[in-house]
Design a protein around this motif. Structure first.
Motif, PDB file in Angstrom:
ATOM      1  N   TRP A  92      29.833  32.042  39.714  1.00 49.84           N
ATOM      2  CA  TRP A  92      28.563  32.777  39.680  1.00 49.84           C
ATOM      3  C   TRP A  92      28.341  33.411  38.309  1.00 49.84           C
ATOM      4  CZ3 TRP A  92      27.137  38.169  39.681  1.00 49.84           C
ATOM      5  CH2 TRP A  92      25.782  38.371  39.957  1.00 49.84           C
ATOM      6  N   LEU A  93      29.369  34.056  37.794  1.00 47.04           N
ATOM      7  CA  LEU A  93      29.258  34.709  36.489  1.00 47.04           C
ATOM      8  C   LEU A  93      28.969  33.676  35.397  1.00 47.04           C
ATOM      9  CD1 LEU A  93      29.939  37.551  35.019  1.00 47.04           C
ATOM     10  CD2 LEU A  93      32.018  36.381  34.355  1.00 47.04           C
ATOM     11  N   ARG A  94      29.700  32.558  35.458  1.00 48.94           N
ATOM     12  CA  ARG A  94      29.523  31.548  34.407  1.00 48.94           C
ATOM     13  C   ARG A  94      28.111  30.977  34.434  1.00 48.94           C
ATOM     14  NH1 ARG A  94      32.486  27.127  34.370  1.00 48.94           N
ATOM     15  NH2 ARG A  94      33.477  27.321  36.398  1.00 48.94           N
ATOM     16  N   GLY A  95      27.581  30.785  35.660  1.00 49.68           N
ATOM     17  CA  GLY A  95      26.223  30.271  35.792  1.00 49.68           C
ATOM     18  C   GLY A  95      25.202  31.246  35.224  1.00 49.68           C
ATOM     19  N   GLN A  96      25.392  32.523  35.505  1.00 43.08           N
ATOM     20  CA  GLN A  96      24.464  33.538  35.010  1.00 43.08           C
ATOM     21  C   GLN A  96      24.436  33.603  33.496  1.00 43.08           C
ATOM     22  OE1 GLN A  96      24.750  37.506  36.565  1.00 43.08           O
ATOM     23  NE2 GLN A  96      23.025  36.782  37.773  1.00 43.08           N
ATOM     24  N   LEU A  97      25.626  33.422  32.907  1.00 40.52           N
ATOM     25  CA  LEU A  97      25.744  33.636  31.466  1.00 40.52           C
ATOM     26  C   LEU A  97      25.645  32.353  30.647  1.00 40.52           C
ATOM     27  CD1 LEU A  97      28.691  36.211  31.438  1.00 40.52           C
ATOM     28  CD2 LEU A  97      26.269  36.678  31.159  1.00 40.52           C
ATOM     29  N   GLY A  98      25.711  31.201  31.311  1.00 40.65           N
ATOM     30  CA  GLY A  98      25.674  29.950  30.551  1.00 40.65           C
ATOM     31  C   GLY A  98      26.988  29.668  29.849  1.00 40.65           C
ATOM     32  N   LEU A  99      28.072  30.127  30.455  1.00 45.73           N
ATOM     33  CA  LEU A  99      29.399  29.889  29.872  1.00 45.73           C
ATOM     34  C   LEU A  99      30.039  28.726  30.637  1.00 45.73           C
ATOM     35  CD1 LEU A  99      31.809  30.437  28.126  1.00 45.73           C
ATOM     36  CD2 LEU A  99      32.307  32.476  29.440  1.00 45.73           C
ATOM     37  N   ASP A 100      29.955  27.526  30.054  1.00 48.41           N
ATOM     38  CA  ASP A 100      30.363  26.334  30.801  1.00 48.41           C
ATOM     39  C   ASP A 100      31.869  26.113  30.772  1.00 48.41           C
ATOM     40  OD1 ASP A 100      27.642  25.910  31.200  1.00 48.41           O
ATOM     41  OD2 ASP A 100      27.471  24.883  29.276  1.00 48.41           O
ATOM     42  N   ASN A 101      32.474  26.308  29.617  1.00 47.58           N
ATOM     43  CA  ASN A 101      33.902  26.017  29.487  1.00 47.58           C
ATOM     44  C   ASN A 101      34.682  27.257  29.106  1.00 47.58           C
ATOM     45  OD1 ASN A 101      33.772  23.153  29.906  1.00 47.58           O
ATOM     46  ND2 ASN A 101      32.641  23.108  27.962  1.00 47.58           N
ATOM     47  N   ALA A 102      35.568  27.644  29.991  1.00 43.94           N
ATOM     48  CA  ALA A 102      36.384  28.820  29.689  1.00 43.94           C
ATOM     49  C   ALA A 102      37.662  28.757  30.515  1.00 43.94           C
ATOM     50  CB  ALA A 102      35.624  30.098  30.031  1.00 43.94           C
ATOM     51  N   SER A 103      38.742  29.259  29.954  1.00 42.83           N
ATOM     52  CA  SER A 103      39.947  29.449  30.760  1.00 42.83           C
ATOM     53  C   SER A 103      39.677  30.627  31.684  1.00 42.83           C
ATOM     54  CB  SER A 103      41.148  29.795  29.884  1.00 42.83           C
ATOM     55  OG  SER A 103      41.323  28.825  28.913  1.00 42.83           O
ATOM     56  N   THR A 104      40.382  30.675  32.785  1.00 41.42           N
ATOM     57  CA  THR A 104      40.163  31.788  33.712  1.00 41.42           C
ATOM     58  C   THR A 104      41.501  32.370  34.159  1.00 41.42           C
ATOM     59  OG1 THR A 104      40.095  30.227  35.546  1.00 41.42           O
ATOM     60  CG2 THR A 104      37.972  30.900  34.617  1.00 41.42           C
ATOM     61  N   LEU A 105      41.447  33.643  34.504  1.00 39.36           N
ATOM     62  CA  LEU A 105      42.657  34.324  34.983  1.00 39.36           C
ATOM     63  C   LEU A 105      42.233  35.464  35.897  1.00 39.36           C
ATOM     64  CD1 LEU A 105      45.844  34.860  34.506  1.00 39.36           C
ATOM     65  CD2 LEU A 105      45.041  36.675  32.989  1.00 39.36           C
ATOM     66  N   ARG A 106      42.953  35.612  36.998  1.00 38.73           N
ATOM     67  CA  ARG A 106      42.753  36.807  37.831  1.00 38.73           C
ATOM     68  C   ARG A 106      44.098  37.456  38.042  1.00 38.73           C
ATOM     69  NH1 ARG A 106      39.076  36.159  43.155  1.00 38.73           N
ATOM     70  NH2 ARG A 106      38.909  38.409  42.974  1.00 38.73           N
ATOM     71  N   VAL A 107      44.241  38.683  37.607  1.00 36.35           N
ATOM     72  CA  VAL A 107      45.467  39.400  37.942  1.00 36.35           C
ATOM     73  C   VAL A 107      45.087  40.584  38.817  1.00 36.35           C
ATOM     74  CG1 VAL A 107      46.852  38.706  35.943  1.00 36.35           C
ATOM     75  CG2 VAL A 107      45.436  40.724  35.763  1.00 36.35           C
ATOM     76  N   GLY A 108      45.823  40.747  39.875  1.00 41.02           N
ATOM     77  CA  GLY A 108      45.493  41.803  40.832  1.00 41.02           C
ATOM     78  C   GLY A 108      45.914  43.171  40.320  1.00 41.02           C
ATOM     79  N   SER A 109      45.527  44.163  41.093  1.00 39.67           N
ATOM     80  CA  SER A 109      45.891  45.526  40.739  1.00 39.67           C
ATOM     81  C   SER A 109      47.361  45.770  41.084  1.00 39.67           C
ATOM     82  CB  SER A 109      45.011  46.479  41.555  1.00 39.67           C
ATOM     83  OG  SER A 109      45.538  47.761  41.515  1.00 39.67           O
ATOM     84  N   PRO A 110      48.055  46.614  40.312  1.00 39.57           N
ATOM     85  CA  PRO A 110      49.429  46.961  40.692  1.00 39.57           C
ATOM     86  C   PRO A 110      49.473  47.932  41.875  1.00 39.57           C
ATOM     87  CG  PRO A 110      48.816  48.084  38.660  1.00 39.57           C
ATOM     88  CD  PRO A 110      47.655  47.204  39.034  1.00 39.57           C
ATOM     89  N   PHE A 111      48.320  48.448  42.295  1.00 32.43           N
ATOM     90  CA  PHE A 111      48.311  49.415  43.396  1.00 32.43           C
ATOM     91  C   PHE A 111      48.468  48.697  44.736  1.00 32.43           C
ATOM     92  CE2 PHE A 111      45.144  51.847  40.543  1.00 32.43           C
ATOM     93  CZ  PHE A 111      46.184  52.299  39.746  1.00 32.43           C
ATOM     94  N   ASP A 112      49.133  49.381  45.671  1.00 30.74           N
ATOM     95  CA  ASP A 112      49.348  48.813  47.002  1.00 30.74           C
ATOM     96  C   ASP A 112      48.221  49.312  47.926  1.00 30.74           C
ATOM     97  OD1 ASP A 112      50.147  48.061  49.486  1.00 30.74           O
ATOM     98  OD2 ASP A 112      52.175  48.903  49.367  1.00 30.74           O
ATOM     99  N   TYR A 113      47.129  48.558  47.979  1.00 34.00           N
ATOM    100  CA  TYR A 113      45.953  49.002  48.741  1.00 34.00           C
ATOM    101  C   TYR A 113      46.225  49.056  50.245  1.00 34.00           C
ATOM    102  CZ  TYR A 113      43.021  48.940  44.607  1.00 34.00           C
ATOM    103  OH  TYR A 113      42.482  49.221  43.376  1.00 34.00           O
ATOM    104  N   ASP A 114      47.072  48.137  50.746  1.00 38.12           N
ATOM    105  CA  ASP A 114      47.364  48.154  52.194  1.00 38.12           C
ATOM    106  C   ASP A 114      47.951  49.510  52.596  1.00 38.12           C
ATOM    107  OD1 ASP A 114      46.653  45.571  51.913  1.00 38.12           O
ATOM    108  OD2 ASP A 114      48.322  44.720  53.039  1.00 38.12           O
ATOM    109  N   ARG A 115      48.785  50.047  51.708  1.00 35.53           N
ATOM    110  CA  ARG A 115      49.440  51.317  52.010  1.00 35.53           C
ATOM    111  C   ARG A 115      48.544  52.512  51.657  1.00 35.53           C
ATOM    112  NH1 ARG A 115      51.296  55.102  49.359  1.00 35.53           N
ATOM    113  NH2 ARG A 115      50.949  54.031  47.384  1.00 35.53           N
ATOM    114  N   ALA A 116      47.814  52.387  50.561  1.00 34.52           N
ATOM    115  CA  ALA A 116      47.095  53.556  50.044  1.00 34.52           C
ATOM    116  C   ALA A 116      45.742  53.788  50.709  1.00 34.52           C
ATOM    117  CB  ALA A 116      46.895  53.406  48.530  1.00 34.52           C
ATOM    118  N   VAL A 117      45.163  52.745  51.310  1.00 30.45           N
ATOM    119  CA  VAL A 117      43.787  52.877  51.807  1.00 30.45           C
ATOM    120  C   VAL A 117      43.713  52.620  53.307  1.00 30.45           C
ATOM    121  CG1 VAL A 117      41.411  52.030  51.607  1.00 30.45           C
ATOM    122  CG2 VAL A 117      42.886  52.083  49.593  1.00 30.45           C
ATOM    123  N   GLU A 118      43.070  53.541  53.992  1.00 25.79           N
ATOM    124  CA  GLU A 118      42.700  53.302  55.386  1.00 25.79           C
ATOM    125  C   GLU A 118      41.229  52.880  55.352  1.00 25.79           C
ATOM    126  OE1 GLU A 118      42.130  55.843  59.518  1.00 25.79           O
ATOM    127  OE2 GLU A 118      42.824  56.844  57.705  1.00 25.79           O
TER     128      GLU A 118
END
Ligand code: SF4
Length: 656
Positions: free
Chosen positions: A433-459
């Motif tokens: 979606w982001l790439r389509g909006q911006l016209g960025l056709d070729n890019a490497s991608t990476l997703r790194v999660g948060s170090p926080f433990d949401y299962d424990r920290a959030v109800e």
């Protein structure tokens, strides 16, 4: 050149200079992975889109490879870092960059860039000083005197360095301006703060800008000019804002006051000291009067048209021409100023007259672009009238910024890194979606999660037994107020309540203030004080409750006991009533696309993720998130909102 041993893994590692300097520094695999991906992108000249969850330590993780790259490629232009706001720019300038300069084992330079109008022009200041009675009222006159005194001691000559906020017309009389600079011919050239800043910008290895400045520069570059130095790398933080900022920067807006501002810079009624009165012919004064009257009449007509169209979020102009007789008069006034500039022998007056004439010419070009549709343009403008407290604003924005960004940004030669804590609209690791909006056709991608433990920290609780907010709005509003009051009282305050409209903010404030105050809980309401002050109060009065919309969904940071309850009143779908949104949705339909799935839903998921992210800002934070919108259960798309949150796979929220 830097020793080969200095790579981001070494620098961010357990024995690196950062760990040695920061006693509580923890090596975070997410931070390392992100930083290495940025380093790799810069090294190989490949665009990168990288989402790094809250708490990753994103700033250090991109600043380190930026500094290394800049040091290793000296003389090849700066690495540009672009932040969303000036406040974030200042945070890098005053906190992160000084720290890195102190700990990194090599020399490198970093400079923060701000717009030219923020700098004092000594030549214009002295000219204003010479013009006795330039300002007829004593306060403005005294401000000018104080600026002259300050100019003798200021280090950087920026408006921000002044001890008082100058009145706009006083600063405008002394600011550095595009098209109003003598450069080397100026006798103040060697002392000029703006010229020094420009030289620093040209030689900086790392240059920190904000998105608005970067895209204003991009618009200039498209027009054949530039403000920022040529660069081969740009790193955008908070990159989920790029499409919006590009739309604003490539768009146009003219209000009654915009024309009034241009006119007031050349003359004021009954003034004998104005540029026009002193240098132009009597015909110029008549043209000025005529332009004033036409401006009033033109914007009165637009206001009527807006009212007739039902104000709401604006009235689309579609392919209709807007009649205006203003630009021929402005053009004639501009010619009058240009002729006066040629007649006078005073260089300062020449510069001033020509700069004002150029300003009027640009205004005429904007007026014509907004009044006469040009479907053959490379990027046709969507045009509309927008309501404001002072009447109608004539607006235009590109239907789509992707083609322009593709051509001038992503295929323009610079390597770009786009990062934020929220870039994906769900489990889409390729950021389609982001790439389509911006016209960025070729890019490497990476997703790194948060170090926080949401299962424990959030109800996470979903209030399911609620009326549908779209079909049963009045009962839904009542239920939200009642249930929010209960949750807030149970939690002893310490809450942030996110709404999706100003109307709902006011409604909730009215409903909650008395019962919460009775329990000793202060209610802070966005719009009742500047946001920075409200946030200060929120942090100080830990049990207080902050209610707001829009800008509170992201970018605010309240840690610890002051925020342990987040109430999300409604899924944050944008109103489809804005003329630009309507035009974009219509265009999607014409292409055979589904505007809900392709636009409204991903945008709402992204905003929901940002809102959710307000609760946990540090490793020790914990608390409860309550979602008051039953559509997350009753609609097919609802589960996508839950799936986009940073819980582990298979996580199930509670329902009540
Ligand atoms: S060099 Fe330009 S900006 Fe600087 S003082 Fe002279 S005219 Fe003003």
């Amino acid at each position: 050149m830097t020793d080969e041993a200095f790579d981001v893994r070494t620098l961010l590692g357990p024995d690196g200079p950062i760990a040695r300097r920061l006693p509580d520094f923890e090596v975070r695999p997410q931070q390392l992975a992100f930083s290495e991906a940025v380093a790799d992108s810069l090294q190989h000249g490949r665009h990168l889109i990288a989402e790094a969850g809250t708490g990753t330590g994103k700033s250090f993780a991109y600043l380190l490879p930026a500094a290394l790259h800049a040091e290793q490629h000296q003389g090849q232009g700066p690495v540009v870092i672009s932040t969303r706001t000036i406040a974030l720019q200042e945070q890098l300038e005053h906190k992160d960059l000084p720290f890195l300069h102190a700990v990194l084992p090599f020399e490198w330079s970093s400079v923060t860039a701000i717009g030219r109008n923020n700098y004092l022009c000594l030549r214009r200041m002295h000219q204003a000083e010479r013009e006795q009675n330039l300002f007829e009222d004593p306060e403005r006159h005294s401000q000018l005197r104080r600026i002259v005194e300050w100019s003798l001691s200021t280090n950087d000559g920026t408006r921000q360095d002044l001890e008082f906020p100058p009145r706009p017309e006083v600063w405008e009389a002394v600011q550095a301006e595009h098209g109003n600079c003598l450069n080397r011919a100026c006798k103040h050239f060697n002392q000029c703060h703006w010229q020094r800043a420009r030289r620093r910008m040209q030689t900086a290895q790392v240059l920190v800008v904000n998105h608005a400045l970067y895209f204003a520069d991009l618009a200039l570059r498209i027009a054949g000019a530039s403000y920022l130095p040529a660069h081969r790398v740009v790193i955008f933080d908070e990159a989920h804002h790029l499409a919006r900022t590009a739309t604003e920067s490539l768009g146009l807006r003219i209000a009654r006051s915009s024309v009034g501002w241009h006119l007031s810079r050349i003359h004021k009624r009954r003034s004998e000291k104005s540029l026009l009165a002193k240098y132009a012919s009597p015909a110029g004064l008549l043209l000025w009067e005529e332009a004033h009257l036409l401006n009033e009449a033109f914007f009165d007509t637009l206001h009527e048209r807006l009212r007739a169209g039902g104000t709401g979020e604006g009235v689309a102009l579609h392919d209709q021409d807007v009649d205006e007789g203003l630009s021929p008069v402005l053009r004639a006034l501009s010619n009058e100023l240009a002729t006066a500039a040629m007649r006078t022998e005073q260089v300062d007056a020449q510069m001033e007259l020509q700069a004002r004439a150029n300003g009027l010419d640009s205004l005429c070009a904007m007026l014509r672009a907004l009044c006469i549709p040009n479907p053959a343009a490379e990027t046709p403008l969507v045009r509309w009238l927008e309501p404001s407290r002072k009447g109608a604003i004539l607006c235009g924005a590109p239907l789509d910024v992707s083609a322009t960004l593709r051509q001038h940004l992503f295929e323009g030669g610079a390597t770009t890194v786009l990062t934020s804590a929220t870039l994906a609209t769900g489990n889409d690791d390729k950021f389609s979606w982001l790439r389509g909006q911006l016209g960025l056709d070729n890019a490497s991608t990476l997703r790194v999660g948060s170090p926080f433990d949401y299962d424990r920290a959030v109800e996470f609780v979903i209030e399911e037994a609620m009326p549908d907010p779209a079909r049963e709005a009045p009962s839904y509003r009542r239920e939200v107020a009642e249930r929010t009051e209960r949750h807030v009282l149970d939690n002893g305050g310490r809450a942030l309540i996110l709404c999706t409209s100003w109307d709902f903010v006011r409604y909730l404030a009215q409903q909650l203030r008395a019962p919460l105050n009775a329990a000793g809980i202060e209610v802070l309401v966005q719009g009742e004080a500047p946001l920075s002050r409200l946030l200060e109060q929120k942090r100080e009065l830990e049990t207080s409750v902050l209610i707001g919309t829009d800008s509170l969904w992201e970018g605010i940071d309240v840690r610890g006991e002051a925020l342990t309850l987040l109430v999300v009143t409604k899924l944050p779908f944008a109103s489809p009533g804005h003329p630009l949104t309507q035009a974009r949705m219509k265009a999607m339909k014409e292409r055979g696309e589904d505007p809900f799935a392709g636009h409204s839903l991903p945008e709402a998921i992204l905003k929901f993720r940002q809102g959710f992210g307000r609760l946990i800002r540090g490793g020790a934070d914990q608390g409860k998130v309550v979602l008051m919108d039953p559509r997350v259960r009753t609609k097919g798309y609802g589960r996508k909102f839950v799936a986009a949150l940073p819980f582990s796979d298979g996580y199930q929220p509670e329902s009540c």
